[in-house]
Design a protein around this motif. Structure first.
Motif, PDB file in Angstrom:
ATOM      1  N   GLY A  70       0.780  -1.228   0.000  1.00 45.42           N
ATOM      2  CA  GLY A  70       0.000   0.000   0.000  1.00 45.42           C
ATOM      3  C   GLY A  70       0.807   1.271   0.000  1.00 45.42           C
ATOM      4  O   GLY A  70       0.313   2.327  -0.424  1.00 45.42           O
ATOM      5  N   TYR A  71       2.064   1.235   0.500  1.00 45.18           N
ATOM      6  CA  TYR A  71       2.869   2.447   0.627  1.00 45.18           C
ATOM      7  C   TYR A  71       4.188   2.406  -0.140  1.00 45.18           C
ATOM      8  O   TYR A  71       4.739   3.446  -0.485  1.00 45.18           O
ATOM      9  N   GLY A  72       4.730   1.216  -0.346  1.00 46.02           N
ATOM     10  CA  GLY A  72       6.045   1.116  -0.946  1.00 46.02           C
ATOM     11  C   GLY A  72       7.134   1.337   0.079  1.00 46.02           C
ATOM     12  O   GLY A  72       6.873   1.469   1.274  1.00 46.02           O
ATOM     13  N   PRO A  73       8.405   1.408  -0.342  1.00 48.44           N
ATOM     14  CA  PRO A  73       9.514   1.593   0.592  1.00 48.44           C
ATOM     15  C   PRO A  73       9.529   3.007   1.176  1.00 48.44           C
ATOM     16  O   PRO A  73       9.177   3.974   0.499  1.00 48.44           O
ATOM     17  N   TYR A  74       9.939   3.104   2.445  1.00 45.70           N
ATOM     18  CA  TYR A  74      10.186   4.411   3.065  1.00 45.70           C
ATOM     19  C   TYR A  74      11.044   4.208   4.301  1.00 45.70           C
ATOM     20  O   TYR A  74      11.343   3.076   4.692  1.00 45.70           O
ATOM     21  N   THR A  75      11.455   5.309   4.923  1.00 41.52           N
ATOM     22  CA  THR A  75      12.323   5.261   6.094  1.00 41.52           C
ATOM     23  C   THR A  75      11.711   6.119   7.200  1.00 41.52           C
ATOM     24  O   THR A  75      11.047   7.120   6.925  1.00 41.52           O
ATOM     25  N   GLU A  76      11.941   5.707   8.428  1.00 41.23           N
ATOM     26  CA  GLU A  76      11.322   6.358   9.590  1.00 41.23           C
ATOM     27  C   GLU A  76      12.329   6.392  10.738  1.00 41.23           C
ATOM     28  O   GLU A  76      13.156   5.498  10.868  1.00 41.23           O
ATOM     29  N   ALA A  77      12.265   7.434  11.568  1.00 37.92           N
ATOM     30  CA  ALA A  77      13.132   7.542  12.739  1.00 37.92           C
ATOM     31  C   ALA A  77      12.339   8.150  13.885  1.00 37.92           C
ATOM     32  O   ALA A  77      11.369   8.883  13.658  1.00 37.92           O
ATOM     33  N   GLY A  78      12.747   7.850  15.124  1.00 41.03           N
ATOM     34  CA  GLY A  78      12.029   8.432  16.248  1.00 41.03           C
ATOM     35  C   GLY A  78      12.558   7.958  17.581  1.00 41.03           C
ATOM     36  O   GLY A  78      13.633   7.349  17.678  1.00 41.03           O
ATOM     37  N   GLN A  79      11.772   8.240  18.619  1.00 40.71           N
ATOM     38  CA  GLN A  79      12.136   7.893  19.990  1.00 40.71           C
ATOM     39  C   GLN A  79      10.981   7.154  20.668  1.00 40.71           C
ATOM     40  O   GLN A  79       9.814   7.533  20.503  1.00 40.71           O
ATOM     41  N   ASN A 100       7.271   9.597   3.950  1.00 41.19           N
ATOM     42  CA  ASN A 100       6.193   9.055   3.129  1.00 41.19           C
ATOM     43  C   ASN A 100       4.883   9.636   3.634  1.00 41.19           C
ATOM     44  O   ASN A 100       4.467   9.359   4.766  1.00 41.19           O
ATOM     45  N   PHE A 101       4.209  10.453   2.810  1.00 42.86           N
ATOM     46  CA  PHE A 101       3.010  11.148   3.290  1.00 42.86           C
ATOM     47  C   PHE A 101       1.871  10.184   3.589  1.00 42.86           C
ATOM     48  O   PHE A 101       1.167  10.331   4.594  1.00 42.86           O
ATOM     49  N   ALA A 102       1.640   9.188   2.718  1.00 49.07           N
ATOM     50  CA  ALA A 102       0.532   8.260   2.944  1.00 49.07           C
ATOM     51  C   ALA A 102       0.700   7.520   4.266  1.00 49.07           C
ATOM     52  O   ALA A 102      -0.259   7.366   5.035  1.00 49.07           O
ATOM     53  N   ALA A 103       1.915   7.060   4.561  1.00 44.11           N
ATOM     54  CA  ALA A 103       2.160   6.366   5.823  1.00 44.11           C
ATOM     55  C   ALA A 103       2.030   7.313   7.008  1.00 44.11           C
ATOM     56  O   ALA A 103       1.574   6.913   8.086  1.00 44.11           O
ATOM     57  N   THR A 104       2.407   8.578   6.826  1.00 48.06           N
ATOM     58  CA  THR A 104       2.242   9.573   7.884  1.00 48.06           C
ATOM     59  C   THR A 104       0.767   9.810   8.179  1.00 48.06           C
ATOM     60  O   THR A 104       0.320   9.765   9.328  1.00 48.06           O
ATOM     61  N   LYS A 115       3.349  10.739  14.139  1.00 47.54           N
ATOM     62  CA  LYS A 115       4.171  10.860  12.941  1.00 47.54           C
ATOM     63  C   LYS A 115       4.126  12.279  12.381  1.00 47.54           C
ATOM     64  O   LYS A 115       3.092  12.940  12.389  1.00 47.54           O
ATOM     65  N   THR A 116       5.274  12.707  11.874  1.00 49.40           N
ATOM     66  CA  THR A 116       5.381  13.960  11.145  1.00 49.40           C
ATOM     67  C   THR A 116       6.470  13.796  10.093  1.00 49.40           C
ATOM     68  O   THR A 116       7.133  12.759  10.022  1.00 49.40           O
ATOM     69  N   THR A 117       6.646  14.810   9.259  1.00 41.37           N
ATOM     70  CA  THR A 117       7.590  14.688   8.158  1.00 41.37           C
ATOM     71  C   THR A 117       9.029  14.877   8.615  1.00 41.37           C
ATOM     72  O   THR A 117       9.321  15.619   9.554  1.00 41.37           O
ATOM     73  N   GLY A 118       9.927  14.210   7.939  1.00 46.38           N
ATOM     74  CA  GLY A 118      11.359  14.322   8.175  1.00 46.38           C
ATOM     75  C   GLY A 118      12.090  13.596   7.075  1.00 46.38           C
ATOM     76  O   GLY A 118      11.470  13.027   6.165  1.00 46.38           O
ATOM     77  N   SER A 119      13.418  13.593   7.153  1.00 47.38           N
ATOM     78  CA  SER A 119      14.241  12.934   6.136  1.00 47.38           C
ATOM     79  C   SER A 119      15.232  11.993   6.821  1.00 47.38           C
ATOM     80  O   SER A 119      16.401  12.329   7.015  1.00 47.38           O
ATOM     81  N   PRO A 120      14.793  10.797   7.216  1.00 49.00           N
ATOM     82  CA  PRO A 120      15.703   9.820   7.817  1.00 49.00           C
ATOM     83  C   PRO A 120      16.401   8.979   6.754  1.00 49.00           C
ATOM     84  O   PRO A 120      15.889   8.817   5.645  1.00 49.00           O
ATOM     85  N   ARG A 121      17.560   8.432   7.126  1.00 53.16           N
ATOM     86  CA  ARG A 121      18.294   7.519   6.244  1.00 53.16           C
ATOM     87  C   ARG A 121      18.926   6.419   7.086  1.00 53.16           C
ATOM     88  O   ARG A 121      19.277   6.634   8.252  1.00 53.16           O
ATOM     89  N   LEU A 122      19.094   5.247   6.477  1.00 52.42           N
ATOM     90  CA  LEU A 122      19.787   4.133   7.102  1.00 52.42           C
ATOM     91  C   LEU A 122      20.653   3.477   6.040  1.00 52.42           C
ATOM     92  O   LEU A 122      20.148   3.033   5.004  1.00 52.42           O
ATOM     93  N   TYR A 123      21.975   3.413   6.290  1.00 54.53           N
ATOM     94  CA  TYR A 123      22.898   2.907   5.281  1.00 54.53           C
ATOM     95  C   TYR A 123      24.189   2.457   5.954  1.00 54.53           C
ATOM     96  O   TYR A 123      24.403   2.687   7.154  1.00 54.53           O
ATOM     97  N   VAL A 124      25.053   1.803   5.187  1.00 48.55           N
ATOM     98  CA  VAL A 124      26.341   1.328   5.683  1.00 48.55           C
ATOM     99  C   VAL A 124      27.440   2.204   5.103  1.00 48.55           C
ATOM    100  O   VAL A 124      27.450   2.503   3.902  1.00 48.55           O
ATOM    101  N   ASP A 125      28.373   2.616   5.972  1.00 41.28           N
ATOM    102  CA  ASP A 125      29.466   3.490   5.557  1.00 41.28           C
ATOM    103  C   ASP A 125      30.759   3.040   6.238  1.00 41.28           C
ATOM    104  O   ASP A 125      30.897   3.152   7.459  1.00 41.28           O
TER     105      ASP A 125
END
Length: 247
Positions: A70-79, A100-104, A115-125
């Motif tokens: 229903g939403y596709g891929p997205y990323t989320e962060a929080g506490q 992702n607005f629909a998931a929000t 939930k609110t908008t933001g720009s989270p990322r998760l990756y290997v470096d």
């Protein structure tokens, strides 16, 4: 459009709903969790009664949703904050930021996720698992963990992510007063833990007036985990009505 057709709709806009009428299934949901110790006074300022606080702990999470129906891929962060309610241990979801607005919209309207908008990322470096959160153009959180340093017991990983969660459901009325003000409970169900790891970790939180994660400052890192799962979210149910206290 007939009235009975309107009553069957879940969200607006009426002819182009903001999210699909379904319960999403998460496939390859990847967690970076860092549990840290914070100031007890800071927790007491944000955790609502009748939830109770034990140790002054916070879990900072970044979740990369590999595939969500229903939403596709997205990323989320929080506490999330460990709490108890009527003797049951769980977590209070304090803040969630996603791209992702629909998931929000669905999380806020159908359930009670903060939930609110933001720009989270998760990756290997360079051998580190990295989770970041930007609000607008500004960095508000950076988390790093040694990438797959030690295997984590799968049952322990499952226990970490399946604790009951509590949230506030607040819906304003047309007079400016709340129409709904409830504490609700949910949990994760139908879980398959595919991989789980632990290792050393660090977390930096940066001051921002509209994304106040740093109001719960990092005093000591307690634990970290990196978990890959498939799961489903259960519907929420109310457990406490704040408006009945004043009626």
């Amino acid at each position: 459009m007939k009235a009975e057709d309107v009553r069957r709709r879940l969200s607006t806009p009426l002819t182009g709903p903001a999210f699909p009428p379904m319960s999403p299934r998460f496939t390859d949901r990847e967690y970076l969790n860092i549990v840290y110790r914070t100031d007890p006074e800071a927790l007491r300022a944000v955790v609502p009664e009748p939830l109770e606080i034990g140790e002054p702990l916070v879990r900072f999470e970044v979740m990369r949703m590999g595939d969500v129906t229903g939403y596709g891929p997205y990323t989320e962060a929080g506490q999330a904050i460990p709490v108890s309610f009527e003797g049951e241990r769980g977590e209070y979801l304090h803040a969630m930021y996603l791209d992702n607005f629909a998931a929000t919209a669905s999380g806020r309207e159908v359930s009670a996720y903060p939930k609110t908008t933001g720009s989270p990322r998760l990756y290997v470096d360079h051998g580190a698992l990295v989770g970041t959160l930007d609000y607008g153009s500004l960095r508000v959180a950076t988390a790093t963990m040694g990438y797959q340093h030690r295997a984590l017991d799968l049952d322990e990983a499952r226990a970490q992510i399946t604790v009951p969660t509590f949230m506030l459901k607040i819906v304003p009325g047309y007079t400016g007063r709340p129409r709904v003000s409830e504490l609700v409970r949910t949990e994760i169900t139908d879980v398959t833990v595919k991989q789980a790891w632990t290792g050393p970790a660090r977390l930096q939180l940066f001051e921002h007036v509209l994304a106040p994660l740093a109001d719960l400052p990092v005093r000591q890192i307690v634990s970290a985990s990196h978990i890959l799962t498939d799961l489903t979210l259960a519907p929420v149910r109310p457990v406490h009505d704040y408006l009945k206290e004043t009626s």
